[in-house]
Design a protein around this motif. Structure first.
Motif, PDB file in Angstrom:
ATOM      1  N   LEU A  14       0.829  -1.205   0.000  1.00 51.34           N
ATOM      2  CA  LEU A  14       0.000   0.000   0.000  1.00 51.34           C
ATOM      3  C   LEU A  14       0.866   1.258   0.000  1.00 51.34           C
ATOM      4  O   LEU A  14       0.567   2.225  -0.703  1.00 51.34           O
ATOM      5  CB  LEU A  14      -0.927  -0.002   1.214  1.00 51.34           C
ATOM      6  CG  LEU A  14      -2.028  -1.055   1.193  1.00 51.34           C
ATOM      7  CD1 LEU A  14      -2.758  -1.087   2.522  1.00 51.34           C
ATOM      8  CD2 LEU A  14      -2.993  -0.814   0.061  1.00 51.34           C
ATOM      9  N   ASP A  15       1.941   1.252   0.781  1.00 52.00           N
ATOM     10  CA  ASP A  15       2.872   2.392   0.793  1.00 52.00           C
ATOM     11  C   ASP A  15       3.484   2.597  -0.583  1.00 52.00           C
ATOM     12  O   ASP A  15       3.598   3.728  -1.060  1.00 52.00           O
ATOM     13  CB  ASP A  15       3.977   2.185   1.822  1.00 52.00           C
ATOM     14  CG  ASP A  15       3.505   2.377   3.253  1.00 52.00           C
ATOM     15  OD1 ASP A  15       2.426   2.983   3.455  1.00 52.00           O
ATOM     16  OD2 ASP A  15       4.214   1.909   4.157  1.00 52.00           O
ATOM     17  N   ARG A  18       0.880   4.131  -2.884  1.00 47.56           N
ATOM     18  CA  ARG A  18       0.650   5.528  -2.552  1.00 47.56           C
ATOM     19  C   ARG A  18       1.796   6.403  -3.055  1.00 47.56           C
ATOM     20  O   ARG A  18       1.583   7.443  -3.669  1.00 47.56           O
ATOM     21  CB  ARG A  18       0.493   5.697  -1.040  1.00 47.56           C
ATOM     22  CG  ARG A  18       0.209   7.130  -0.629  1.00 47.56           C
ATOM     23  CD  ARG A  18       0.258   7.331   0.870  1.00 47.56           C
ATOM     24  NE  ARG A  18       1.493   6.874   1.476  1.00 47.56           N
ATOM     25  CZ  ARG A  18       2.645   7.547   1.459  1.00 47.56           C
ATOM     26  NH1 ARG A  18       2.726   8.695   0.831  1.00 47.56           N
ATOM     27  NH2 ARG A  18       3.728   7.063   2.036  1.00 47.56           N
ATOM     28  N   GLN A  19       3.022   5.948  -2.819  1.00 46.91           N
ATOM     29  CA  GLN A  19       4.178   6.722  -3.253  1.00 46.91           C
ATOM     30  C   GLN A  19       4.261   6.794  -4.770  1.00 46.91           C
ATOM     31  O   GLN A  19       4.623   7.831  -5.331  1.00 46.91           O
ATOM     32  CB  GLN A  19       5.457   6.142  -2.663  1.00 46.91           C
ATOM     33  CG  GLN A  19       5.561   6.383  -1.182  1.00 46.91           C
ATOM     34  CD  GLN A  19       6.843   5.838  -0.585  1.00 46.91           C
ATOM     35  OE1 GLN A  19       7.693   5.316  -1.292  1.00 46.91           O
ATOM     36  NE2 GLN A  19       6.979   5.942   0.721  1.00 46.91           N
ATOM     37  N   GLU A  22       1.739   9.356  -5.827  1.00 47.80           N
ATOM     38  CA  GLU A  22       2.219  10.698  -5.486  1.00 47.80           C
ATOM     39  C   GLU A  22       3.280  11.152  -6.489  1.00 47.80           C
ATOM     40  O   GLU A  22       3.258  12.289  -6.967  1.00 47.80           O
ATOM     41  CB  GLU A  22       2.794  10.688  -4.071  1.00 47.80           C
ATOM     42  CG  GLU A  22       3.204  12.041  -3.568  1.00 47.80           C
ATOM     43  CD  GLU A  22       3.688  12.022  -2.127  1.00 47.80           C
ATOM     44  OE1 GLU A  22       3.897  13.116  -1.590  1.00 47.80           O
ATOM     45  OE2 GLU A  22       3.875  10.927  -1.553  1.00 47.80           O
TER      46      GLU A  22
END
Length: 65
Positions: A14-15, A18-19, A22
């Motif tokens: 998930l990180d 997300r990154q 972004e």
């Protein structure tokens, strides 16, 4: 290893997602504004200094014009 979330993805996945999102959003804003970092930061709703930190974090040196 972190426990899986309800849909089977781990926190690390998930990180990463997300990154990645972004990073892509930053690149889109820079492209839209002809690499003008002040205008891109304004569109993203962050300070110019915060944008510079994110550029360093994501190793974005220069974007295609």
């Amino acid at each position: 290893m972190p426990p899986p979330t309800g849909n089977g993805e781990t926190r690390n996945e998930l990180d990463f997602a997300r990154q990645h999102g972004e990073r892509q959003r930053i690149l889109q804003a820079l492209n839209k504004h002809g690499n003008n970092r002040t205008h891109a930061a304004k569109e993203l709703g962050i300070s110019r200094v915060a944008l510079y930190k994110k550029l360093h974090k994501f190793r974005i040196v220069e974007t295609p014009a």
